[in-house]
Design an enzyme around this catalytic site. Sequence first.
Site, short mmCIF file in Angstrom:
data_model
loop_
_atom_site.label_atom_id
_atom_site.label_comp_id
_atom_site.label_asym_id
_atom_site.label_seq_id
_atom_site.Cartn_x
_atom_site.Cartn_y
_atom_site.Cartn_z
N HIS A 8 0.79 -1.22 -0.12
CA HIS A 8 0.10 0.16 -0.02
C HIS A 8 0.71 1.35 0.03
O HIS A 8 2.13 1.22 0.50
CB HIS A 8 -1.10 -0.11 1.19
N GLU A 86 -1.69 -6.59 7.68
CA GLU A 86 -0.43 -6.24 7.95
C GLU A 86 -0.13 -7.26 9.20
O GLU A 86 -1.10 -7.80 10.22
CB GLU A 86 -0.12 -4.85 8.37
#
Length: 227
Positions: A8, A86
């Site tokens: 990202h 994550e």
Amino acid sequence: MELVFIRHGFSEWNAKNLFTGWRDVNLTERGVEEAKAAGKKLLDKGYEFDIAFTSVLTRAIKTCNIVLEESHQLWIPQVKNWRLNERHYGALQGLDKKATAEQYGDEQVHIWRRSYDISPPDLDPQDPNSAHNDRRYANIPFDVVPNAENLKLTLERALPFWEDQIAPAMLSGKRVLVVAHGNSLRALAKHIIGISDAEIMDFEIPTGQPLVLKLDDKLNYVEHYYL
């Protein structure tokens, strides 16, 4: 065949130097521009996809949308799954990295951040910011939702999604894009490439840069490179 990974774009907490993990933060303007540049690069290089996989965190979802829009492929199916989230940074989430190092010592924080199999302190499941209190994880068994992870646990959590979703899609002939996070992508890259426990500590994936993994028709690793 080729598999494309994108971490990202630069997030608000990247900018503030805070531990982020499963906390849901937005992209910065820099992050938006990184995602746009990645999409344009894919378009210029002629990359086309049949399906995209991403996490359930805003910064990855927005990056995925921007990349697909800029590459004129916003219409393709997207699959969002928590297993691509994550790494969970436990009780460190939301803390300033520099201040945490001052409190616990540089060496201890380095171990928490870079050790393959040592996790930071757990986040209390009753904490208002715990994933246990977030409805996007409501259908996941309580004991499966992590309270803290190291990279080893991140790989163990992400691997079933690779085996059940991503790999079968590729073997069926689909061209796959995965937009996720630094550590979930590092974990998958470790598995695909065959990176050792020691070497993975120095394997970094920058924000917004398309990483191409070239595999043979049985998904054996051939090479990797950035566009």
